[in-house]
Design a protein around this motif. Structure first.
Motif, PDB file in Angstrom:
ATOM      1  N   PRO A 150       0.800  -1.229   0.000  1.00 20.84           N
ATOM      2  CA  PRO A 150       0.000   0.000   0.000  1.00 20.84           C
ATOM      3  C   PRO A 150       0.833   1.278   0.000  1.00 20.84           C
ATOM      4  N   ASP A 151       2.080   1.195   0.464  1.00 18.05           N
ATOM      5  CA  ASP A 151       2.940   2.377   0.489  1.00 18.05           C
ATOM      6  C   ASP A 151       3.988   2.363  -0.617  1.00 18.05           C
ATOM      7  N   GLY A 152       3.951   1.336  -1.495  1.00 15.89           N
ATOM      8  CA  GLY A 152       4.878   1.246  -2.611  1.00 15.89           C
ATOM      9  C   GLY A 152       6.232   0.648  -2.260  1.00 15.89           C
ATOM     10  N   GLY A 208       5.995  -5.880  -0.549  1.00 14.34           N
ATOM     11  CA  GLY A 208       5.329  -6.629   0.515  1.00 14.34           C
ATOM     12  C   GLY A 208       3.820  -6.613   0.484  1.00 14.34           C
ATOM     13  N   GLY A 209       3.220  -6.429  -0.694  1.00 11.23           N
ATOM     14  CA  GLY A 209       1.770  -6.506  -0.798  1.00 11.23           C
ATOM     15  C   GLY A 209       1.311  -7.945  -0.606  1.00 11.23           C
ATOM     16  N   ALA A 210       0.017  -8.137  -0.455  1.00 15.66           N
ATOM     17  CA  ALA A 210      -0.557  -9.457  -0.186  1.00 15.66           C
ATOM     18  C   ALA A 210      -0.181 -10.493  -1.240  1.00 15.66           C
ATOM     19  N   ALA A 211      -0.085 -10.106  -2.501  1.00 20.83           N
ATOM     20  CA  ALA A 211       0.231 -11.064  -3.576  1.00 20.83           C
ATOM     21  C   ALA A 211       1.731 -11.293  -3.732  1.00 20.83           C
ATOM     22  N   ALA A 212       2.553 -10.489  -3.079  1.00 24.46           N
ATOM     23  CA  ALA A 212       4.006 -10.575  -3.261  1.00 24.46           C
ATOM     24  C   ALA A 212       4.574 -11.908  -2.796  1.00 24.46           C
ATOM     25  N   ALA A 213       3.981 -12.494  -1.775  1.00 27.71           N
ATOM     26  CA  ALA A 213       4.500 -13.757  -1.238  1.00 27.71           C
ATOM     27  C   ALA A 213       4.439 -14.886  -2.260  1.00 27.71           C
ATOM     28  N   ALA A 214       3.504 -14.807  -3.188  1.00 31.68           N
ATOM     29  CA  ALA A 214       3.342 -15.861  -4.189  1.00 31.68           C
ATOM     30  C   ALA A 214       4.274 -15.688  -5.387  1.00 31.68           C
TER      31      ALA A 214
END
Length: 130
Positions: A38-40, A43-49
């Motif tokens: 959200p802050d750029g 580490g967004g929710a989809a980044a782990a995949a």
């Protein structure tokens, strides 16, 4: 007394609904935050995949010697040019409706049509540089 034709035309033009200016922040939240956070900063929710972590978008200028590379950023977002850093991981947003175009003039006397939503997103990314 009949109204002047120009006044009637102006009244009609005022009634035509204008498309609101797109918000770069809203476009970022909708299309980018799931991977870039959200802050750029990543580490967004989809980044782990993902096989590779998305880059910190608040450091684009720092990685470019202190200058925000607007044209290159827009080109990467829309998919026109991609380096090996993003490859196929990042969607080509140029395939979606990026809105009407506006003319920007980077070189005096040379105008380039740019989709308004792409420009808004680039402006937002420039605004979050650290």
């Amino acid at each position: 007394m009949r109204p002047h034709p120009l006044l009637a035309l102006l009244a009609l033009a005022a009634c035509v609904e204008q498309e609101p200016e797109p918000s770069g922040a809203a476009l970022f939240r909708e299309h980018c935050a799931s991977c870039h956070g959200p802050d750029g900063r990543g580490g967004g929710a989809a980044a782990a995949a993902l096989d590779r972590a998305p880059p910190d978008l608040t450091q684009i200028s720092r990685r470019n010697g202190g200058t925000f590379p607007r044209n290159r950023v827009m080109s990467i977002i829309d998919g026109y040019t991609r380096g090996t850093h993003s490859g196929r991981l990042m969607p080509e947003f140029g395939e979606m409706d990026l809105g009407p175009t506006v003319i920007i003039e980077d070189v005096p006397g040379v105008g380039t049509p740019v989709p308004v939503r792409l420009l808004a997103l680039a402006d937002y990314l420039e605004s979050i540089q650290h």
